[in-house]
Write a protein that holds these residues in place. Structure first.
Motif, PDB file in Angstrom:
ATOM      1  N   ARG A  12       0.822  -1.209   0.000  1.00 28.69           N
ATOM      2  CA  ARG A  12       0.000   0.000   0.000  1.00 28.69           C
ATOM      3  C   ARG A  12       0.862   1.268   0.000  1.00 28.69           C
ATOM      4  O   ARG A  12       2.045   1.230   0.344  1.00 28.69           O
ATOM      5  N   GLY A  14      -0.066   5.884   0.283  1.00 32.36           N
ATOM      6  CA  GLY A  14      -1.152   6.808   0.606  1.00 32.36           C
ATOM      7  C   GLY A  14      -2.252   6.740  -0.440  1.00 32.36           C
ATOM      8  O   GLY A  14      -1.983   6.888  -1.623  1.00 32.36           O
ATOM      9  N   GLY A  15      -3.480   6.498  -0.010  1.00 35.62           N
ATOM     10  CA  GLY A  15      -4.600   6.437  -0.939  1.00 35.62           C
ATOM     11  C   GLY A  15      -5.027   5.030  -1.314  1.00 35.62           C
ATOM     12  O   GLY A  15      -6.085   4.842  -1.908  1.00 35.62           O
ATOM     13  N   ASN A  17      -6.835   1.690  -0.602  1.00 34.74           N
ATOM     14  CA  ASN A  17      -7.872   1.481   0.410  1.00 34.74           C
ATOM     15  C   ASN A  17      -8.621   0.163   0.380  1.00 34.74           C
ATOM     16  O   ASN A  17      -9.530  -0.025   1.165  1.00 34.74           O
ATOM     17  N   GLY A  58      -8.136   1.298  -4.738  1.00 34.07           N
ATOM     18  CA  GLY A  58      -7.996   2.564  -4.021  1.00 34.07           C
ATOM     19  C   GLY A  58      -7.768   3.699  -4.985  1.00 34.07           C
ATOM     20  O   GLY A  58      -8.106   3.608  -6.172  1.00 34.07           O
ATOM     21  N   SER A  59      -7.205   4.761  -4.469  1.00 35.76           N
ATOM     22  CA  SER A  59      -6.872   5.918  -5.307  1.00 35.76           C
ATOM     23  C   SER A  59      -5.488   6.360  -4.894  1.00 35.76           C
ATOM     24  O   SER A  59      -5.306   7.433  -4.327  1.00 35.76           O
ATOM     25  N   PHE A  61      -2.125   7.916  -4.308  1.00 35.34           N
ATOM     26  CA  PHE A  61      -1.653   9.279  -4.603  1.00 35.34           C
ATOM     27  C   PHE A  61      -2.760  10.129  -5.237  1.00 35.34           C
ATOM     28  O   PHE A  61      -2.515  10.989  -6.073  1.00 35.34           O
ATOM     29  N   GLY A  62      -4.013   9.844  -4.829  1.00 34.40           N
ATOM     30  CA  GLY A  62      -5.137  10.639  -5.307  1.00 34.40           C
ATOM     31  C   GLY A  62      -5.458  10.444  -6.778  1.00 34.40           C
ATOM     32  O   GLY A  62      -6.263  11.169  -7.341  1.00 34.40           O
ATOM     33  N   TYR A  64      -3.845  11.364  -9.066  1.00 40.12           N
ATOM     34  CA  TYR A  64      -3.445  12.566  -9.798  1.00 40.12           C
ATOM     35  C   TYR A  64      -2.573  12.153 -10.996  1.00 40.12           C
ATOM     36  O   TYR A  64      -2.020  11.060 -11.014  1.00 40.12           O
TER      37      TYR A  64
ATOM     38  N   ASN B 209     -12.505   8.194  -2.766  1.00 38.47           N
ATOM     39  CA  ASN B 209     -11.044   8.247  -2.652  1.00 38.47           C
ATOM     40  C   ASN B 209     -10.559   7.866  -1.258  1.00 38.47           C
ATOM     41  O   ASN B 209      -9.455   7.379  -1.088  1.00 38.47           O
ATOM     42  N   LEU B 210     -11.418   8.095  -0.297  1.00 37.67           N
ATOM     43  CA  LEU B 210     -11.063   7.763   1.077  1.00 37.67           C
ATOM     44  C   LEU B 210     -11.303   6.278   1.346  1.00 37.67           C
ATOM     45  O   LEU B 210     -10.820   5.739   2.342  1.00 37.67           O
ATOM     46  N   GLY B 211     -12.054   5.641   0.473  1.00 38.62           N
ATOM     47  CA  GLY B 211     -12.316   4.207   0.642  1.00 38.62           C
ATOM     48  C   GLY B 211     -13.347   3.920   1.713  1.00 38.62           C
ATOM     49  O   GLY B 211     -13.263   2.932   2.426  1.00 38.62           O
ATOM     50  N   ASP B 293      -8.794  17.523   0.241  1.00 39.55           N
ATOM     51  CA  ASP B 293      -7.748  16.632  -0.241  1.00 39.55           C
ATOM     52  C   ASP B 293      -7.883  15.274   0.464  1.00 39.55           C
ATOM     53  O   ASP B 293      -7.315  15.044   1.524  1.00 39.55           O
ATOM     54  N   PRO B 294      -8.674  14.371  -0.136  1.00 36.92           N
ATOM     55  CA  PRO B 294      -8.996  13.114   0.557  1.00 36.92           C
ATOM     56  C   PRO B 294      -7.787  12.235   0.850  1.00 36.92           C
ATOM     57  O   PRO B 294      -7.803  11.467   1.806  1.00 36.92           O
ATOM     58  N   ILE B 295      -6.738  12.343   0.045  1.00 35.49           N
ATOM     59  CA  ILE B 295      -5.603  11.436   0.260  1.00 35.49           C
ATOM     60  C   ILE B 295      -4.854  11.790   1.545  1.00 35.49           C
ATOM     61  O   ILE B 295      -4.421  10.920   2.291  1.00 35.49           O
ATOM     62  N   GLU B 298      -6.805  10.234   4.163  1.00 40.98           N
ATOM     63  CA  GLU B 298      -6.633   8.780   4.204  1.00 40.98           C
ATOM     64  C   GLU B 298      -5.383   8.441   5.010  1.00 40.98           C
ATOM     65  O   GLU B 298      -5.393   7.547   5.867  1.00 40.98           O
ATOM     66  N   LYS B 299      -4.306   9.170   4.764  1.00 38.39           N
ATOM     67  CA  LYS B 299      -3.052   8.927   5.484  1.00 38.39           C
ATOM     68  C   LYS B 299      -3.209   9.268   6.970  1.00 38.39           C
ATOM     69  O   LYS B 299      -2.714   8.556   7.840  1.00 38.39           O
ATOM     70  N   ARG B 302      -4.903   6.450   8.729  1.00 36.49           N
ATOM     71  CA  ARG B 302      -4.003   5.317   9.028  1.00 36.49           C
ATOM     72  C   ARG B 302      -3.192   5.607  10.278  1.00 36.49           C
ATOM     73  O   ARG B 302      -3.083   4.777  11.171  1.00 36.49           O
TER      74      ARG B 302
END
Lengths: 267, 794
Positions: A12, A14-15, A17, A58-59, A61-62, A64, B209-211, B293-295, B298-299, B302
């Motif tokens: 995993r 960041g992002g 999920n 998941g997504s 790194f967003g 992007y 995006n947040l799951g 900024d959902p990412i 998300e971090k 965690r």
């Protein structure tokens, strides 16, 4: 090798999920399963400790730039050497949804001549545009190459959910036909979208109704649908309509079972 | 402009102070307005007295802290203040009607209610369920994408704020009619279609995006929402109750983690507590909406869960409305401490933020952790590993003072007891007598057509196109989804199975009846509570907890406050009658625009449990040859109904509630569901009996035939009223013939057998005149239901 000795790494960043439910799918089948941040694998230099690497949904790194693009570059930059060794040893690599996008961006799928410098395909914006969360049907069209589906009968129809906005597989227009021919010749097409009765359909505009492909060796597999969300019968949208549940499980389990069997047999 | 009152502070170059002692009464009001403090004259007078007493000039930082802490959004003044209503004094709406009901019910399974960022109830295997629903009306009206996204971001952090892992989101939206004439739209008001599409995109963007699966919600269309968009974002989390750490003490560090701080969301709470005007156009208010900024979140999630599991923190809270000012101040207050903060340590998006801006910015994805000194290093390492920026910015202190410095120079030094001694006032509430009348129109000869039209009404029609842009499957624990059955019928409640080692499930439903609010706020609130509970009961939910979310007009206007009092009284009465405690809530007042006030809207969210998810009941018919029962009594209650609306009326006969009878019926139904006798069950709400029956039938393409003569009613002498009345506490139930005897014995005559399921793929209803009054193919009904808001019709 026994199933309980197989070590699965859900990687995993960041992002990411869908790691918990993906890990659960492997765990209930008896494999040793760990969820690891890329940073941890780098720090401990431990990628080669695992028998299979999974890039879950998941997504990352967003999403992007393009979905999966940044994770692919990060992975290549931080763990490129180990990844190469892992792939050269034909250890299996699975990418689900965002994981599939990462494998394509990394150049591992289709990867006709091994990992490519530039992506040879794209998983791009759905037509019609937008995110779609829905259960669909898939037909197993692989003739036996793919280590993740070779025990699932050919043409068997599976019921799984999709949940993405960039799942349209696309090849460069001028090479589209040859590419398809190469995929067919090398038995790299695994799943195609269909209706319940097996007739082809297409929920996202994807080329040739393709939902999942593997590499030439059948060791690297990417698919847009989410098998980890179709492990138990009660996850199906129509489970309440059935009178009886002959199995506590659902179609997604077949894929995880299949790869664990393939690894167990090989080593 | 009393510019002579503003003095540049010599010790630090970006702070001004106000010579408040010599300000005249007029100047006090001007100061509040010029610094956008949102404080009343009385409040400014109290502040003046305080600073006169301590013989100091307040800095802009200090005035902003007071302004934030005393804002409606942060301290819910209206719900706490004394109210005179019908010559009686009410000592705070919240205490009298909401928290008192919970206290009197005294449910042993309530773990923590009203105190923290979210309400917590016990679940199973040592786990608790945390729930919070937020209103996010203002930001959503100004910038629908960002408003909706940050609404979710905020409520998810509320769940993190009680150390819970977010497992599901809910979203309820109130917007104007999508076909509203552009030319009639006032300047500065966005078209409902723009709002509708962008809110959906914002929700999809953030929660996907947040799951986190978005499993339940509603979209409601009403003209009053054109100028007053209504947006509710909910989140449900799960936590091991023994890891619920709230034991901060002096010496512990404040660690700020997540996103950087910028000018976005400055004075959002002040903006949330004022009426929207023409001036609230983009230029003025857009900066009050945060950027999502959902990412990063998300971090942050965690890292939060790792810190929780390793028990390294002594407290945490979300940095939402009021920013650091609320987070630091409320934490210090809760643990009886004071606090120090060095503002220059706060990581910024760009330089040049003024100290007061840093302290009250509402930039997103920021969380405040309280960390004992011995754990500080470990915690910072965890954040680093998860790639989350985290910075110690201050400490809790024994001394009950709030001391802020900027580059080591004091910029604020306030007595904690003064800041949290929030001035209350006594407000007057009145209730206007209703002038609504019942319409008088003939029963149509053909009733199939009105049913088709009703199914196509925006408030009833399928929202599938929007709902499928939300991921409701992620985490793989969704047992009942928004749509059920082969043909995607609308489920009454979502069911989750949150623990791998337990069959216990969580049932999530909501109720909202704003149209009734135009007639009678008391019965509107009662109906919303009944609908939420009824939806939960329909799938097998029990041990239900409630959340209240009020969206109301300006409470300074006595009749708005009067209707709020009535709604709160209903909350108390019905909560007590059903023994369903409130565990959390939120209010958004001052929802008024140049188009008028919002329709009083109470959203009720209901959270229940099922002992075993394998026994939950969905809404689609299961088989032909089964029996169809109706539970409850139908009254001639069509005031505020969709049927009256279809005919161009509002009416007066709003549905009432007979709670003690309904409670017994629900109790029996729960037993019937538990024993496996109920094949399908669906709640009767907008559109009444006919709409509910059609939905059950077309969801699985199984036919249905029944007889209106068999429907228990009180003086309903018309077919159309029996079909479309929206009386509360009614459900349709499918039962296998072999269970007929047992089911009827269990339900003790509260259920009437009205018909059966068939193989014909048709809905056929016989009227009180014995004629076949509805005869429609299921595919036609389904198309009518799906076509309004969906582009693709299967």
């Amino acid at each position: 090798m026994k199933t309980q000795d197989i070590k699965v790494c859900i990687m995993r960043a960041g992002g990411t999920n869908c790691d918990f439910e993906t890990a659960r799918a492997f765990r209930i089948l008896g494999a040793q399963t760990e969820i690891k941040h890329v940073n941890e694998l780098v720090k401990n230099n431990s990628l080669m400790d695992y028998n299979i690497i999974v890039l879950s949904g998941g997504s990352s790194f967003g999403d992007y730039v393009r979905a999966g693009a940044i994770f692919a570059r990060t992975l290549n930059a931080k763990l490129g050497k180990q990844m190469k060794q892992f792939i050269d040893e034909n250890r299996p690599l699975l990418g689900i949804c965002n994981g599939f996008q990462i494998l394509v961006e990394y150049g591992l799928l289709p990867g006709f001549e091994g990992p490519s410098q530039q992506p040879e395909a794209a998983l791009t914006t759905n037509i019609p545009q937008g995110f779609k969360c829905q259960w669909i049907y898939l037909k197993n069209e692989n003739k036996g190459k793919c280590l993740f589906t070779n025990q699932i009968p050919q043409n068997k129809i599976l019921h799984l959910p999709i949940a993405h906005s960039e799942g349209r597989l696309l090849f460069s227009k001028e090479k589209e036909k040859q590419t398809l021919q190469k995929l067919i010749d090398n038995d790299m097409i695994v799943f195609r979208y269909c209706n319940e009765d097996g007739t082809t359909t297409d929920p996202n505009g994807t080329y040739h109704n393709i939902a999942g492909i593997c590499n030439k060796e059948g060791t690297i597999f990417g698919l847009m649908p989410h098998p980890e969300r179709a492990i138990y019968f009660w996850q199906e949208p129509t489970w309440t309509q059935k009178q009886q549940h002959t199995s506590p499980y659902s179609d997604g389990k077949l894929i995880f079972e299949n790869i664990l069997n393939s690894i167990a047999k090989k080593q | 402009m009393p510019s002579n009152l503003y003095i540049q502070r010599t010790s630090v170059d970006n702070v001004i102070e106000v010579a408040i002692a010599k300000a005249t009464d007029t100047e006090l009001v001007e100061i509040s307005s010029e610094l956008a403090l949102g404080l009343s004259f009385d409040e400014m007078k109290i502040i003046q007295t305080y600073f006169k007493r301590v013989n100091q000039n307040p800095s802009d930082v200090e005035l902003q802290i007071i302004s934030q802490t005393w804002s409606e959004h942060c301290c819910h003044k209206t719900f706490k203040s004394k109210i005179i209503f019908n010559d009686k004094e009410i000592n705070g709406l919240f205490k009298t009607y909401i928290s008192n009901a919970t206290k009197e019910i005294s449910a042993p399974w309530c773990f923590n209610v009203f105190e923290d960022n979210a309400g917590i109830v016990k679940f199973d295997k040592g786990y608790g369920i945390a729930v919070k629903v937020e209103t996010h009306n203002r930001p959503t009206a100004i910038e629908p994408f960002g408003g909706a996204a940050t609404g979710i971001g905020g409520v998810v952090r509320d769940i993190l704020g009680v150390w819970a892992d977010p497992i599901a989101c809910t979203d309820v939206l109130g917007v104007g009619p999508l076909d509203f004439d552009y030319h009639k739209l006032p300047i500065g008001v966005k078209h409902p279609k723009y709002i509708y599409q962008n809110v959906a995109a914002g929700i999809s963007f953030y929660s996907n995006n947040l799951g986190i699966p978005t499993v339940n919600g509603a979209i409601f269309f009403d003209e009053s929402y054109i100028g007053n968009v209504t947006a509710y974002c909910g989140c449900i989390g799960i936590l091991p109750l023994n890891k619920y750490a709230k034991n901060a003490k002096p010496g512990d560090y404040f660690v700020m983690a997540g996103g950087k701080t910028g000018r976005d969301g400055i004075q959002g709470v002040i903006f949330a507590s004022a009426e929207l005007t023409k001036k609230s156009d983009n230029d003025v208010s857009r900066p009050a909406v945060q950027i999502a900024d959902p990412i990063t979140e998300e971090k942050l999630k965690r890292a939060t869960l790792i810190i929780r599991d390793r028990q390294l923190a002594s407290a945490t809270t979300d940095l939402g409305g009021g920013g650091l000012s609320s987070g630091v101040g409320e934490t210090a207050e809760r643990y009886g401490c004071g606090a120090t903060v060095e503002l220059s340590k706060v990581p910024l998006k760009y330089p040049s933020l003024l100290p007061w801006e840093i302290y009250i910015s509402e930039s997103q994805e920021r969380q405040l952790f309280v960390i004992p000194p011995e754990n500080l290093e470990t915690v910072l390492t965890i954040f680093e590993q998860e790639e989350v920026e985290a910075t110690p910015i201050g400490q809790l202190t024994k001394e009950r003072r709030l001391k802020l410095t900027y580059k080591n120079t004091p910029v604020a030094d306030l007595d904690m007891t003064f800041i949290f001694d929030i001035p209350t006032s006594t407000k007057q509430a009145t209730l206007n007598n209703s002038t609504n009348v019942e319409p008088n129109f003939a029963e149509p000869a053909n009733l199939t057509q009105p049913l088709m039209h009703l199914l196509a009404m925006p408030n009833i029609a399928s929202k599938e196109n929007i709902v499928r842009t939300y991921d409701h499957e992620v985490k793989g624990n969704t047992v009942l989804k928004p749509f059920q059955g082969k043909y995607a019928g609308p489920n009454d409640a979502a069911v989750l199975k949150p623990l791998d080692n337990s069959w216990k499930g969580l049932t999530i439903s909501c109720g909202m009846n704003p149209t009734y609010g135009k007639i009678d706020p008391y019965w509107m609130a009662a109906s919303a509570i009944d609908e939420a509970i009824r939806n939960n009961i329909a799938v097998g939910g029990r041990r239900i907890a409630l959340l209240d979310n009020f969206t109301w007009g300006n409470p300074e206007k006595s009749e708005r406050l009067g209707s709020l009092v009535r709604a709160c009284q209903a909350c108390y009465d019905i909560s007590k009658a059903y023994k369903t405690p409130f565990i959390s809530g939120k209010d958004s007042l001052y929802n008024e625009s140049i188009l008028g006030p919002v329709t009083p809207t109470l959203l009720i969210t209901a959270i229940g449990i099922v002992p075993d998810i394998r026994s939950v009941v969905s809404m689609e018919l299961k088989n032909s040859g089964n029996l169809l029962y109706i539970l409850g009594t139908t009254y001639p209650e069509l005031g505020g109904s969709e049927y009256y609306k279809l005919n161009g009326y509002l009416g007066a006969s709003v549905p009432k509630l007979h709670a003690s009878k309904a409670r017994k019926n629900y109790y029996n139904l729960t037993k019937a569901i538990g024993s496996g006798m109920v094949k399908s069950c669906h709640d009767l709400s907008e559109g009444g009996l006919a709409v509910a029956a059609a939905e059950m039938a077309f969801a699985s393409n199984i036919g249905l035939t029944f007889d209106l003569k068999a429907v228990p009613n009180k003086a309903v002498a018309r077919n159309d009223f029996l079909l479309f009345s929206e009386s509360n506490s009614r459900l349709l139930i499918e039962v296998h013939p072999k269970d007929q005897h047992d089911f009827e014995a269990l339900m003790k005559n509260s259920c009437a057998l009205i018909g059966e399921t068939t193989k014909t793929e048709k809905l056929q209803i016989h009227g009180i005149n014995n004629k076949l009054i509805i005869d429609a193919s299921l595919s036609e009904l389904r198309t009518a239901w799906k076509k309004t808001l969906n582009t693709e019709v299967p």
